[in-house]
Design a protein around this motif. Structure first.
Motif, PDB file in Angstrom:
ATOM      1  N   GLY A 134       1.698   8.949  -9.450  1.00 45.65           N
ATOM      2  CA  GLY A 134       1.181   7.937  -8.543  1.00 45.65           C
ATOM      3  C   GLY A 134       0.753   6.670  -9.267  1.00 45.65           C
ATOM      4  O   GLY A 134       0.970   5.563  -8.771  1.00 45.65           O
ATOM      5  N   LEU A 135       0.167   6.817 -10.436  1.00 40.67           N
ATOM      6  CA  LEU A 135      -0.222   5.641 -11.222  1.00 40.67           C
ATOM      7  C   LEU A 135       1.008   4.872 -11.677  1.00 40.67           C
ATOM      8  O   LEU A 135       1.048   3.646 -11.619  1.00 40.67           O
ATOM      9  CB  LEU A 135      -1.074   6.045 -12.424  1.00 40.67           C
ATOM     10  CG  LEU A 135      -2.471   6.548 -12.090  1.00 40.67           C
ATOM     11  CD1 LEU A 135      -3.156   7.072 -13.348  1.00 40.67           C
ATOM     12  CD2 LEU A 135      -3.299   5.467 -11.445  1.00 40.67           C
ATOM     13  N   PHE A 136       2.016   5.588 -12.120  1.00 38.82           N
ATOM     14  CA  PHE A 136       3.280   4.963 -12.538  1.00 38.82           C
ATOM     15  C   PHE A 136       3.913   4.233 -11.353  1.00 38.82           C
ATOM     16  O   PHE A 136       4.316   3.077 -11.473  1.00 38.82           O
ATOM     17  CB  PHE A 136       4.234   6.037 -13.076  1.00 38.82           C
ATOM     18  CG  PHE A 136       5.612   5.523 -13.366  1.00 38.82           C
ATOM     19  CD1 PHE A 136       5.887   4.814 -14.528  1.00 38.82           C
ATOM     20  CD2 PHE A 136       6.644   5.744 -12.461  1.00 38.82           C
ATOM     21  CE1 PHE A 136       7.160   4.332 -14.785  1.00 38.82           C
ATOM     22  CE2 PHE A 136       7.918   5.261 -12.719  1.00 38.82           C
ATOM     23  CZ  PHE A 136       8.183   4.564 -13.885  1.00 38.82           C
ATOM     24  N   LEU A 137       3.968   4.890 -10.213  1.00 40.61           N
ATOM     25  CA  LEU A 137       4.532   4.281  -9.008  1.00 40.61           C
ATOM     26  C   LEU A 137       3.758   3.021  -8.623  1.00 40.61           C
ATOM     27  O   LEU A 137       4.352   1.982  -8.337  1.00 40.61           O
ATOM     28  CB  LEU A 137       4.508   5.284  -7.850  1.00 40.61           C
ATOM     29  CG  LEU A 137       4.903   4.745  -6.482  1.00 40.61           C
ATOM     30  CD1 LEU A 137       6.333   4.230  -6.479  1.00 40.61           C
ATOM     31  CD2 LEU A 137       4.700   5.817  -5.421  1.00 40.61           C
ATOM     32  N   ALA A 138       2.445   3.106  -8.638  1.00 39.97           N
ATOM     33  CA  ALA A 138       1.621   1.950  -8.254  1.00 39.97           C
ATOM     34  C   ALA A 138       1.865   0.766  -9.188  1.00 39.97           C
ATOM     35  O   ALA A 138       1.961  -0.379  -8.731  1.00 39.97           O
ATOM     36  CB  ALA A 138       0.152   2.337  -8.256  1.00 39.97           C
ATOM     37  N   GLU A 139       1.981   1.022 -10.476  1.00 38.47           N
ATOM     38  CA  GLU A 139       2.273  -0.062 -11.425  1.00 38.47           C
ATOM     39  C   GLU A 139       3.608  -0.721 -11.109  1.00 38.47           C
ATOM     40  O   GLU A 139       3.724  -1.949 -11.119  1.00 38.47           O
ATOM     41  CB  GLU A 139       2.299   0.466 -12.854  1.00 38.47           C
ATOM     42  CG  GLU A 139       0.937   0.701 -13.448  1.00 38.47           C
ATOM     43  CD  GLU A 139       1.037   1.158 -14.888  1.00 38.47           C
ATOM     44  OE1 GLU A 139       1.783   0.537 -15.672  1.00 38.47           O
ATOM     45  OE2 GLU A 139       0.358   2.144 -15.229  1.00 38.47           O
ATOM     46  N   LYS A 140       4.615   0.087 -10.844  1.00 40.05           N
ATOM     47  CA  LYS A 140       5.949  -0.444 -10.544  1.00 40.05           C
ATOM     48  C   LYS A 140       5.952  -1.240  -9.235  1.00 40.05           C
ATOM     49  O   LYS A 140       6.552  -2.315  -9.162  1.00 40.05           O
ATOM     50  CB  LYS A 140       6.977   0.698 -10.459  1.00 40.05           C
ATOM     51  CG  LYS A 140       7.214   1.403 -11.769  1.00 40.05           C
ATOM     52  CD  LYS A 140       7.849   0.472 -12.769  1.00 40.05           C
ATOM     53  CE  LYS A 140       8.226   1.190 -14.028  1.00 40.05           C
ATOM     54  NZ  LYS A 140       8.803   0.314 -15.034  1.00 40.05           N
ATOM     55  N   VAL A 141       5.298  -0.714  -8.212  1.00 47.28           N
ATOM     56  CA  VAL A 141       5.251  -1.410  -6.924  1.00 47.28           C
ATOM     57  C   VAL A 141       4.447  -2.703  -7.059  1.00 47.28           C
ATOM     58  O   VAL A 141       4.799  -3.724  -6.472  1.00 47.28           O
ATOM     59  CB  VAL A 141       4.686  -0.494  -5.813  1.00 47.28           C
ATOM     60  CG1 VAL A 141       4.443  -1.262  -4.527  1.00 47.28           C
ATOM     61  CG2 VAL A 141       5.657   0.667  -5.553  1.00 47.28           C
ATOM     62  N   LYS A 142       3.405  -2.670  -7.865  1.00 48.03           N
ATOM     63  CA  LYS A 142       2.607  -3.883  -8.083  1.00 48.03           C
ATOM     64  C   LYS A 142       3.428  -4.954  -8.806  1.00 48.03           C
ATOM     65  O   LYS A 142       3.232  -6.146  -8.585  1.00 48.03           O
ATOM     66  CB  LYS A 142       1.341  -3.551  -8.867  1.00 48.03           C
ATOM     67  CG  LYS A 142       0.327  -4.643  -8.822  1.00 48.03           C
ATOM     68  CD  LYS A 142      -1.033  -4.157  -9.239  1.00 48.03           C
ATOM     69  CE  LYS A 142      -1.997  -5.285  -8.994  1.00 48.03           C
ATOM     70  NZ  LYS A 142      -3.299  -4.838  -8.628  1.00 48.03           N
ATOM     71  N   ASN A 143       4.370  -4.552  -9.646  1.00 48.91           N
ATOM     72  CA  ASN A 143       5.270  -5.506 -10.287  1.00 48.91           C
ATOM     73  C   ASN A 143       6.208  -6.145  -9.258  1.00 48.91           C
ATOM     74  O   ASN A 143       6.580  -7.303  -9.400  1.00 48.91           O
ATOM     75  CB  ASN A 143       6.090  -4.844 -11.393  1.00 48.91           C
ATOM     76  CG  ASN A 143       5.259  -4.549 -12.620  1.00 48.91           C
ATOM     77  OD1 ASN A 143       4.247  -5.191 -12.873  1.00 48.91           O
ATOM     78  ND2 ASN A 143       5.683  -3.561 -13.389  1.00 48.91           N
ATOM     79  N   ILE A 144       6.576  -5.390  -8.248  1.00 45.12           N
ATOM     80  CA  ILE A 144       7.430  -5.902  -7.177  1.00 45.12           C
ATOM     81  C   ILE A 144       6.632  -6.845  -6.284  1.00 45.12           C
ATOM     82  O   ILE A 144       7.100  -7.911  -5.911  1.00 45.12           O
ATOM     83  CB  ILE A 144       8.014  -4.737  -6.343  1.00 45.12           C
ATOM     84  CG1 ILE A 144       8.942  -3.875  -7.206  1.00 45.12           C
ATOM     85  CG2 ILE A 144       8.748  -5.258  -5.115  1.00 45.12           C
ATOM     86  CD1 ILE A 144       9.287  -2.532  -6.584  1.00 45.12           C
ATOM     87  N   ASN A 145       5.421  -6.428  -5.914  1.00 49.60           N
ATOM     88  CA  ASN A 145       4.553  -7.220  -5.038  1.00 49.60           C
ATOM     89  C   ASN A 145       3.132  -7.188  -5.612  1.00 49.60           C
ATOM     90  O   ASN A 145       2.389  -6.233  -5.373  1.00 49.60           O
ATOM     91  CB  ASN A 145       4.553  -6.647  -3.617  1.00 49.60           C
ATOM     92  CG  ASN A 145       3.589  -7.376  -2.699  1.00 49.60           C
ATOM     93  OD1 ASN A 145       2.977  -8.380  -3.060  1.00 49.60           O
ATOM     94  ND2 ASN A 145       3.435  -6.853  -1.488  1.00 49.60           N
ATOM     95  N   PRO A 146       2.729  -8.210  -6.351  1.00 47.79           N
ATOM     96  CA  PRO A 146       1.396  -8.225  -6.963  1.00 47.79           C
ATOM     97  C   PRO A 146       0.246  -8.133  -5.957  1.00 47.79           C
ATOM     98  O   PRO A 146      -0.859  -7.765  -6.322  1.00 47.79           O
ATOM     99  CB  PRO A 146       1.349  -9.569  -7.698  1.00 47.79           C
ATOM    100  CG  PRO A 146       2.771  -9.938  -7.915  1.00 47.79           C
ATOM    101  CD  PRO A 146       3.526  -9.373  -6.742  1.00 47.79           C
ATOM    102  N   ARG A 147       0.498  -8.451  -4.688  1.00 47.40           N
ATOM    103  CA  ARG A 147      -0.548  -8.382  -3.669  1.00 47.40           C
ATOM    104  C   ARG A 147      -0.450  -7.109  -2.818  1.00 47.40           C
ATOM    105  O   ARG A 147      -1.023  -7.046  -1.730  1.00 47.40           O
ATOM    106  CB  ARG A 147      -0.506  -9.627  -2.789  1.00 47.40           C
ATOM    107  CG  ARG A 147      -0.891 -10.891  -3.569  1.00 47.40           C
ATOM    108  CD  ARG A 147      -0.873 -12.137  -2.724  1.00 47.40           C
ATOM    109  NE  ARG A 147      -1.737 -12.070  -1.553  1.00 47.40           N
ATOM    110  CZ  ARG A 147      -3.039 -12.386  -1.544  1.00 47.40           C
ATOM    111  NH1 ARG A 147      -3.614 -12.764  -2.647  1.00 47.40           N
ATOM    112  NH2 ARG A 147      -3.724 -12.316  -0.426  1.00 47.40           N
TER     113      ARG A 147
END
Length: 122
Positions: free
Chosen positions: A61-74
């Protein structure tokens, strides 16, 4: 608005979806049993809200959140876990999530987090 829910337990995943639908009836709510499939979706279609299990011991989940945050910082991230709140606190706080819940959470708490997102989503 697109809400992506990720959990490896179908019952919890259903609860997340039901609460997301209650909080935002007009939202596109997608559910995934794996971080990999959720990331594929987020890369193709975007994600405004991510509700994800941290999923020890691999911390997917942490890995996923980092990747998604790179896609959409907000992106609004709401984590939940079966672990005690202190076990992953430092790693979770680095990602500046909208919320953090333990799996003993009830529908009312999930709904509260969904209605009190860090970033407004239209």
């Amino acid at each position: 608005m697109t809400i992506v829910c990720v959990d490896n337990t179908p019952i919890m995943l259903q609860s997340l979806k039901e609460n997301a639908d209650k909080a935002y009836p007009y939202a596109n709510v997608q559910t995934f049993l794996s971080a990999e499939h959720a990331l594929d979706y987020a890369e193709k279609f975007g994600c405004d809200v991510l509700l994800c299990e941290i999923n020890p011991p691999r911390l997917e989940g942490l890995f996923l959140a980092e990747k998604v945050k790179n896609i959409n910082p907000r992106v609004n991230i709401i984590f939940f876990t079966v672990c005690s709140e202190n076990e992953h606190a430092k790693a979770v706080m680095k990602l500046k999530p909208s919320g953090y819940l333990t799996k003993e959470v009830d529908d009312e708490q999930i709904l509260y987090e969904l209605k009190n997102l860090r970033y407004a989503v239209l």
